[in-house]
Design a protein around this motif. Structure first.
Motif, PDB file in Angstrom:
ATOM      1  N   ALA A 198       0.831  -1.207   0.000  1.00 46.52           N
ATOM      2  CA  ALA A 198       0.000   0.000   0.000  1.00 46.52           C
ATOM      3  C   ALA A 198       0.862   1.251   0.000  1.00 46.52           C
ATOM      4  CB  ALA A 198      -0.927  -0.010   1.222  1.00 46.52           C
ATOM      5  N   ILE A 199       1.877   1.290   0.846  1.00 49.20           N
ATOM      6  CA  ILE A 199       2.756   2.462   0.921  1.00 49.20           C
ATOM      7  C   ILE A 199       3.470   2.671  -0.408  1.00 49.20           C
ATOM      8  CG2 ILE A 199       4.874   3.347   1.994  1.00 49.20           C
ATOM      9  CD1 ILE A 199       3.851   2.031   4.611  1.00 49.20           C
ATOM     10  N   ALA A 200       3.922   1.590  -1.017  1.00 43.39           N
ATOM     11  CA  ALA A 200       4.603   1.700  -2.305  1.00 43.39           C
ATOM     12  C   ALA A 200       3.681   2.315  -3.359  1.00 43.39           C
ATOM     13  CB  ALA A 200       5.082   0.320  -2.758  1.00 43.39           C
ATOM     14  N   LYS A 201       2.426   1.877  -3.391  1.00 44.07           N
ATOM     15  CA  LYS A 201       1.502   2.397  -4.395  1.00 44.07           C
ATOM     16  C   LYS A 201       1.104   3.837  -4.120  1.00 44.07           C
ATOM     17  CE  LYS A 201      -0.301  -1.849  -6.333  1.00 44.07           C
ATOM     18  NZ  LYS A 201       0.300  -1.501  -7.637  1.00 44.07           N
ATOM     19  N   VAL A 202       0.851   4.166  -2.859  1.00 40.02           N
ATOM     20  CA  VAL A 202       0.431   5.530  -2.529  1.00 40.02           C
ATOM     21  C   VAL A 202       1.552   6.528  -2.814  1.00 40.02           C
ATOM     22  CG1 VAL A 202      -0.257   7.073  -0.659  1.00 40.02           C
ATOM     23  CG2 VAL A 202      -1.300   4.808  -0.850  1.00 40.02           C
ATOM     24  N   THR A 203       2.776   6.206  -2.417  1.00 39.87           N
ATOM     25  CA  THR A 203       3.867   7.150  -2.646  1.00 39.87           C
ATOM     26  C   THR A 203       4.149   7.320  -4.142  1.00 39.87           C
ATOM     27  OG1 THR A 203       5.459   5.337  -2.294  1.00 39.87           O
ATOM     28  CG2 THR A 203       4.992   6.764  -0.429  1.00 39.87           C
ATOM     29  N   ARG A 204       3.905   6.289  -4.933  1.00 40.51           N
ATOM     30  CA  ARG A 204       4.128   6.394  -6.377  1.00 40.51           C
ATOM     31  C   ARG A 204       3.009   7.150  -7.079  1.00 40.51           C
ATOM     32  NH1 ARG A 204       4.799   1.474 -10.845  1.00 40.51           N
ATOM     33  NH2 ARG A 204       5.062   2.845 -12.651  1.00 40.51           N
ATOM     34  N   TRP A 205       1.754   6.832  -6.724  1.00 42.25           N
ATOM     35  CA  TRP A 205       0.641   7.279  -7.547  1.00 42.25           C
ATOM     36  C   TRP A 205      -0.129   8.480  -7.013  1.00 42.25           C
ATOM     37  CZ3 TRP A 205       1.169   5.980 -12.190  1.00 42.25           C
ATOM     38  CH2 TRP A 205       1.642   4.708 -12.568  1.00 42.25           C
ATOM     39  N   VAL A 210      -3.052  13.561  -8.029  1.00 41.36           N
ATOM     40  CA  VAL A 210      -3.344  14.942  -7.651  1.00 41.36           C
ATOM     41  C   VAL A 210      -3.053  15.885  -8.819  1.00 41.36           C
ATOM     42  CG1 VAL A 210      -2.634  16.847  -6.130  1.00 41.36           C
ATOM     43  CG2 VAL A 210      -3.005  14.557  -5.180  1.00 41.36           C
ATOM     44  N   ARG A 211      -1.955  15.629  -9.498  1.00 42.22           N
ATOM     45  CA  ARG A 211      -1.543  16.497 -10.611  1.00 42.22           C
ATOM     46  C   ARG A 211      -2.417  16.293 -11.846  1.00 42.22           C
ATOM     47  NH1 ARG A 211       3.237  14.854 -10.627  1.00 42.22           N
ATOM     48  NH2 ARG A 211       3.169  13.377 -12.363  1.00 42.22           N
ATOM     49  N   LEU A 216      -5.813   7.365 -15.513  1.00 43.18           N
ATOM     50  CA  LEU A 216      -6.486   6.173 -14.997  1.00 43.18           C
ATOM     51  C   LEU A 216      -5.524   5.196 -14.334  1.00 43.18           C
ATOM     52  CD1 LEU A 216      -9.164   5.470 -17.750  1.00 43.18           C
ATOM     53  CD2 LEU A 216      -9.576   6.050 -15.364  1.00 43.18           C
ATOM     54  N   GLU A 217      -4.282   5.182 -14.777  1.00 45.60           N
ATOM     55  CA  GLU A 217      -3.307   4.295 -14.125  1.00 45.60           C
ATOM     56  C   GLU A 217      -3.058   4.755 -12.692  1.00 45.60           C
ATOM     57  OE1 GLU A 217       1.007   2.152 -14.995  1.00 45.60           O
ATOM     58  OE2 GLU A 217       0.474   3.970 -16.086  1.00 45.60           O
ATOM     59  N   ALA A 218      -2.947   6.072 -12.514  1.00 47.37           N
ATOM     60  CA  ALA A 218      -2.757   6.609 -11.169  1.00 47.37           C
ATOM     61  C   ALA A 218      -3.990   6.373 -10.311  1.00 47.37           C
ATOM     62  CB  ALA A 218      -2.440   8.104 -11.234  1.00 47.37           C
ATOM     63  N   ARG A 219      -5.171   6.583 -10.887  1.00 51.55           N
ATOM     64  CA  ARG A 219      -6.404   6.354 -10.136  1.00 51.55           C
ATOM     65  C   ARG A 219      -6.537   4.883  -9.730  1.00 51.55           C
ATOM     66  NH1 ARG A 219      -8.353  10.958  -7.935  1.00 51.55           N
ATOM     67  NH2 ARG A 219      -8.858  12.556  -9.499  1.00 51.55           N
ATOM     68  N   HIS A 288      12.640   5.473   0.200  1.00 53.88           N
ATOM     69  CA  HIS A 288      13.188   6.696   0.775  1.00 53.88           C
ATOM     70  C   HIS A 288      14.183   6.338   1.864  1.00 53.88           C
ATOM     71  CE1 HIS A 288      13.329  10.708   2.592  1.00 53.88           C
ATOM     72  NE2 HIS A 288      12.724  11.160   1.499  1.00 53.88           N
ATOM     73  N   GLY A 289      15.019   7.294   2.232  1.00 54.42           N
ATOM     74  CA  GLY A 289      16.021   7.045   3.261  1.00 54.42           C
ATOM     75  C   GLY A 289      15.461   6.978   4.663  1.00 54.42           C
ATOM     76  N   SER A 290      14.325   7.633   4.902  1.00 55.89           N
ATOM     77  CA  SER A 290      13.722   7.599   6.236  1.00 55.89           C
ATOM     78  C   SER A 290      12.208   7.690   6.123  1.00 55.89           C
ATOM     79  CB  SER A 290      14.239   8.750   7.105  1.00 55.89           C
ATOM     80  OG  SER A 290      13.590   9.968   6.782  1.00 55.89           O
ATOM     81  N   ALA A 291      11.515   7.079   7.088  1.00 54.76           N
ATOM     82  CA  ALA A 291      10.052   7.108   7.076  1.00 54.76           C
ATOM     83  C   ALA A 291       9.531   8.524   7.300  1.00 54.76           C
ATOM     84  CB  ALA A 291       9.515   6.170   8.167  1.00 54.76           C
ATOM     85  N   LEU A 292      10.148   9.246   8.217  1.00 53.47           N
ATOM     86  CA  LEU A 292       9.700  10.602   8.497  1.00 53.47           C
ATOM     87  C   LEU A 292       9.918  11.506   7.286  1.00 53.47           C
ATOM     88  CD1 LEU A 292       8.473  12.481  10.594  1.00 53.47           C
ATOM     89  CD2 LEU A 292      10.781  12.939  11.452  1.00 53.47           C
ATOM     90  N   GLY A 293      11.046  11.339   6.629  1.00 52.54           N
ATOM     91  CA  GLY A 293      11.309  12.116   5.423  1.00 52.54           C
ATOM     92  C   GLY A 293      10.331  11.779   4.313  1.00 52.54           C
ATOM     93  N   LEU A 294      10.003  10.497   4.173  1.00 53.66           N
ATOM     94  CA  LEU A 294       9.027  10.062   3.179  1.00 53.66           C
ATOM     95  C   LEU A 294       7.679  10.730   3.419  1.00 53.66           C
ATOM     96  CD1 LEU A 294       8.009   7.960   0.970  1.00 53.66           C
ATOM     97  CD2 LEU A 294       7.433   6.503   2.908  1.00 53.66           C
ATOM     98  N   ALA A 295       7.216  10.698   4.680  1.00 56.61           N
ATOM     99  CA  ALA A 295       5.914  11.273   5.005  1.00 56.61           C
ATOM    100  C   ALA A 295       5.896  12.772   4.735  1.00 56.61           C
ATOM    101  CB  ALA A 295       5.567  10.981   6.469  1.00 56.61           C
ATOM    102  N   GLY A 296       6.920  13.480   5.206  1.00 54.34           N
ATOM    103  CA  GLY A 296       6.961  14.927   5.030  1.00 54.34           C
ATOM    104  C   GLY A 296       7.022  15.341   3.573  1.00 54.34           C
ATOM    105  N   GLU A 297       7.829  14.646   2.792  1.00 57.61           N
ATOM    106  CA  GLU A 297       7.947  14.992   1.371  1.00 57.61           C
ATOM    107  C   GLU A 297       6.653  14.724   0.614  1.00 57.61           C
ATOM    108  OE1 GLU A 297      11.351  13.351  -0.567  1.00 57.61           O
ATOM    109  OE2 GLU A 297      12.738  14.067   0.988  1.00 57.61           O
ATOM    110  N   LEU A 298       5.970  13.618   0.957  1.00 61.19           N
ATOM    111  CA  LEU A 298       4.717  13.328   0.261  1.00 61.19           C
ATOM    112  C   LEU A 298       3.657  14.374   0.609  1.00 61.19           C
ATOM    113  CD1 LEU A 298       3.337  11.360  -1.678  1.00 61.19           C
ATOM    114  CD2 LEU A 298       2.471  10.131   0.313  1.00 61.19           C
TER     115      LEU A 298
END
Length: 351
Positions: A198-205, A210-211, A216-219, A288-298
């Motif tokens: 789930a995390i892999a798909k959400v961070t990718r798509w 949003v953009r 449809l692939e992103a959706r 990503h290098g860190s979970a906190l960094g991943l969350a903040g950047e997303l």
């Protein structure tokens, strides 16, 4: 997994067969107020009409539905009679469909079977038999295994018209489900697999959806990611981010995903010592290098990184919100449970 899942572009077309397989001749649709105006509800209803399936509709569900809405909807369904219950909409509509089915059945009885059709990608409400509702300014949980959806329709076309802001806010909910599932003391091998994917798909798509909402692939990626996150949380439970989020939403009426956005990073910082192995898995899943960094950047990339002050939280409200969060059962599932004072300080740091 006992639930049948129809996933793909045009999957809504499978709805008549799903109703027929349940042995019902009629359907009862529970949906968000306002969804009809978007044209999404019409697409679902026309699918039933073309198949000659009569239906009734309850369209009074609002965001953060109250217990009174469930009681009213249950009365409407009871008068309508035996039918397959179809929830169409965001998490509020899906939760309401489950609870209305139970309410109509009465105390001690199983609810009528539920089919879930999510039109947002975030809550994962289609994966379980419970819901979260408001009652006198607090969040309550209501559900039963009998109303876990027997079938789910994941059709990316139904999410294409979702505005960028709503796409972002609901997508953050799916991200938090993945993070809290991985860091839950109840995590098991199956929930870990679901949450990681789930995390892999959400961070990718999510940034793509949003953009470009017509992608449809992103959706599709977001619908599947949210569904996997829902499967994870159903096994593992959630944690302190949702405890605070529920309290903020109940008190201030802020959307669920936005409330989670305001507390995600502070809670992750607080929990880091106890959740280090799980956060390493989060970072790995998101590349990503860190979970906190991943969350903040997303959060930055999708434009939902509010302070609690921007959501209407004042210093005077902080003790009340902290107490409500600590009383929420989901908080007991956190990797590190704060004391009363720590909860107050944590919230104050996010203002």
């Amino acid at each position: 997994m006992k639930t049948r899942v129809e996933f793909g572009i045009g999957a809504t077309g499978a709805l008549p067969a799903l109703v027929d397989d349940l042995g019902y001749r009629r359907a009862f649709v529970v949906t968000d107020n306002g969804l009809r105006a978007t044209g999404v509800l019409g697409r679902v209803l026309r699918t039933l009409e073309r198949a000659g399936i009569p239906y009734g509709c309850y369209e009074s569900v609002r965001a953060n539905p109250s217990v009174s809405i469930i009681e009213e909807g249950g009365q409407v369904l009871r008068r309508y009679g035996e039918a397959a219950v179809i929830g169409v909409g965001g998490g509020s509509a899906l939760d309401a469909a489950k609870a209305i089915s139970l309410q109509a059945a009465g105390p001690g009885a199983d609810g009528q079977p539920v089919i879930a059709i999510p039109t947002t990608a975030g809550t994962g409400a289609e994966t379980n038999g419970f819901g979260v509702f408001e009652d006198a300014g607090r969040k309550v949980y209501w559900g039963h295994e009998s109303v876990r959806p027997v079938a789910v329709v994941l059709d990316p076309e139904l999410t294409v018209g979702l505005p960028p802001r709503v796409t972002a806010v609901t997508g953050v909910d799916a991200l938090v489900h993945g993070i809290e599932s991985l860091s839950s003391p109840r995590a098991d091998s199956e929930s870990i697999r679901y949450a990681g994917r789930a995390i892999a798909k959400v961070t990718r798509w999510l940034p793509v959806a949003v953009r470009d909402g017509a992608n449809l692939e992103a959706r599709a990626g977001m619908l599947l990611g949210a569904h996997l996150a829902g499967l994870a949380l159903t096994r593992s439970g959630l944690g302190l981010v949702h405890g605070f989020g529920h309290a903020i939403t109940a008190r201030l009426g802020v959307s669920h995903g936005l409330a989670l956005s305001g507390v995600l990073e502070p809670v992750m910082r607080y929990s880091a010592s106890a959740a280090a192995p799980a956060y390493a898995q989060v970072a790995l899943a998101g590349g990503h290098g860190s979970a906190l960094g991943l969350a903040g950047e997303l959060l930055d990339r999708v434009g939902v990184r509010p302070t609690l002050a921007q959501l209407g939280v004042t210093r005077e409200l902080v003790p009340e919100l902290a107490a409500a969060a600590l009383a929420d059962p989901v908080t007991d599932n956190a990797p590190l449970r704060p004391s009363d004072q720590e909860a107050i300080e944590l919230l104050a740091s996010a203002l």
